[in-house]
Design an enzyme around this catalytic site. Structure first.
Site, PDB file in Angstrom:
ATOM      1  N   HIS A   1       0.754  -1.144   0.143  1.00 14.33           N
ATOM      2  CA  HIS A   1       0.043   0.178   0.069  1.00 14.33           C
ATOM      3  C   HIS A   1       0.930   1.221  -0.198  1.00 14.33           C
ATOM      4  CE1 HIS A   1       0.766  -0.640   4.303  1.00 14.33           C
ATOM      5  NE2 HIS A   1       0.309   0.655   4.574  1.00 14.33           N
TER       6      HIS A   1
ATOM      7  N   HIS B   1       1.324   3.987   1.942  1.00 10.06           N
ATOM      8  CA  HIS B   1       1.770   4.684   3.046  1.00 10.06           C
ATOM      9  C   HIS B   1       3.365   4.781   2.960  1.00 10.06           C
ATOM     10  CE1 HIS B   1      -2.022   4.151   5.573  1.00 10.06           C
ATOM     11  NE2 HIS B   1      -2.154   5.022   4.795  1.00 10.06           N
TER      12      HIS B   1
ATOM     13  N   ASP C   1       5.896   4.834   5.126  1.00 14.77           N
ATOM     14  CA  ASP C   1       6.587   3.954   6.102  1.00 14.77           C
ATOM     15  C   ASP C   1       6.734   2.406   5.220  1.00 14.77           C
ATOM     16  OD1 ASP C   1       3.706   3.550   6.706  1.00 14.77           O
ATOM     17  OD2 ASP C   1       4.663   2.758   8.490  1.00 14.77           O
ATOM     18  N   HIS C   2       5.991   2.545   4.234  1.00 15.62           N
ATOM     19  CA  HIS C   2       6.077   1.143   3.260  1.00 15.62           C
ATOM     20  C   HIS C   2       6.469   1.297   2.074  1.00 15.62           C
ATOM     21  CE1 HIS C   2       3.677  -1.661   5.848  1.00 15.62           C
ATOM     22  NE2 HIS C   2       3.415  -0.388   6.468  1.00 15.62           N
TER      23      HIS C   2
ATOM     24  N   ASP D   1      -0.357  -3.855   6.333  1.00 18.46           N
ATOM     25  CA  ASP D   1      -0.942  -3.208   7.534  1.00 18.46           C
ATOM     26  C   ASP D   1      -2.528  -3.822   7.460  1.00 18.46           C
ATOM     27  OD1 ASP D   1       1.295  -2.275   8.040  1.00 18.46           O
ATOM     28  OD2 ASP D   1       0.720  -0.131   8.033  1.00 18.46           O
TER      29      ASP D   1
ATOM     30  N   HIS E   1       4.216  -4.595  11.127  1.00 18.93           N
ATOM     31  CA  HIS E   1       4.979  -3.872  12.132  1.00 18.93           C
ATOM     32  C   HIS E   1       4.937  -4.752  13.437  1.00 18.93           C
ATOM     33  CE1 HIS E   1       4.123   0.324  10.916  1.00 18.93           C
ATOM     34  NE2 HIS E   1       3.268  -0.154  10.107  1.00 18.93           N
TER      35      HIS E   1
ATOM     36  N   HIS F   1      -7.591  -0.788   5.400  1.00 19.75           N
ATOM     37  CA  HIS F   1      -6.680   0.056   5.848  1.00 19.75           C
ATOM     38  C   HIS F   1      -6.588   1.224   4.925  1.00 19.75           C
ATOM     39  CE1 HIS F   1      -3.235   1.262   8.292  1.00 19.75           C
ATOM     40  NE2 HIS F   1      -2.325   1.279   7.105  1.00 19.75           N
TER      41      HIS F   1
END
Length: 254
Positions: free
Chosen positions: A52, A54, A56-57, A126, A164, A109
């Protein structure tokens, strides 16, 4: 094959799947540094899988492409994801060298979230966490419940590789929801012991999650009783049960 989570940021994992010669897939590189460090130890990335959009990915992809310009980057169709070399949808096959993964669309998400299932593994970003699930930033409870149900239908031995290290925190909520679940108690104790030794609690297996994760167990009697107490009535259906459980978790403090 070696399946390895590379720690990133405060609690992210960048997953790598590598053969003995170092040839590797990299999943959700939110930053490049952990991958570059692994490469100094022999990792040879040939493809990136993104679940996805985001940051942080996906934030490390540009730097990885500078290091390996021929990297194949597979990602869901989403204009917020830059640098994808191939976009994927439900049912697509991702074939890289010896690996073959099937794409599952799992919105909730985010609306464009996907998972990659193959080699006895699911990279689920996530959406599904160990003993938990992701927040609903874009999707509806019905969408997220359908996505979790889709993941729950995979073979029980599937290794669950999420984005995570949340297992210990998730366990605190789960034990409030279903305090009589012995499998949950065992998993919670195991996770705490692993973190105290500096070890990742992941991957789990889907069988572990089906036995202990309340977000896959919204129809279990004790979970329903907890929700009944909270709502003052029975949830109308599984979607409402899931939605209330997610709202409860959003406001939960241990």
């Amino acid at each position: 094959m070696q399946l390895r989570p590379l720690p990133a940021f405060a609690d992210n994992y960048i997953w790598t799947l590598a053969y003995d010669d170092g040839t590797a897939l990299v999943v959700d590189p939110g930053e490049a540094a952990p991958v570059l460090e692994a490469a100094r130890g022999g990792l040879k990335p040939v493809a990136v899988l993104l679940t996805h959009h985001h940051p942080d990915h996906v934030g490390g992809v540009e730097e990885l492409l500078q290091a390996w310009p021929e990297l194949a980057v597979f990602a869901p169709e989403d204009t917020r994801i830059r640098h994808a070399t191939k976009t994927v949808r439900e049912g697509d096959a991702v074939v890289v060298g010896p690996w073959r993964f099937r794409v599952l669309e799992i919105p909730g998400h985010t609306l464009s979230h996907v998972a990659f299932h193959g080699e006895g593994i699911v990279f689920c970003g996530d959406t599904l966490f160990s003993l938990g699930c992701g927040r609903l930033f874009e999707g509806s409870p019905a969408q997220m419940w359908a996505s979790l149900t889709k993941l729950a239908a995979l073979p029980p031995q599937t290794r669950v590789c999420c984005g995570h290290e949340y297992t210990v925190n998730n366990s605190r909520f789960a034990c409030v929801v279903e305090p009589g679940n012995l499998a949950l108690r065992r998993r919670s104790e195991e996770a705490l012991a692993m973190r105290e030794r500096g070890l990742p609690t992941l991957p789990s297996t889907l069988a572990d999650e089906l036995a202990a994760n309340p977000f896959l167990r919204v129809d279990a009697p004790e979970v329903r009783q907890s929700l009944r107490t909270r709502l003052g009535r029975d949830p109308a259906d599984s979607v409402e049960a899931f939605a209330e459980l997610r709202r409860w978790k959003d406001g939960f403090t241990s």
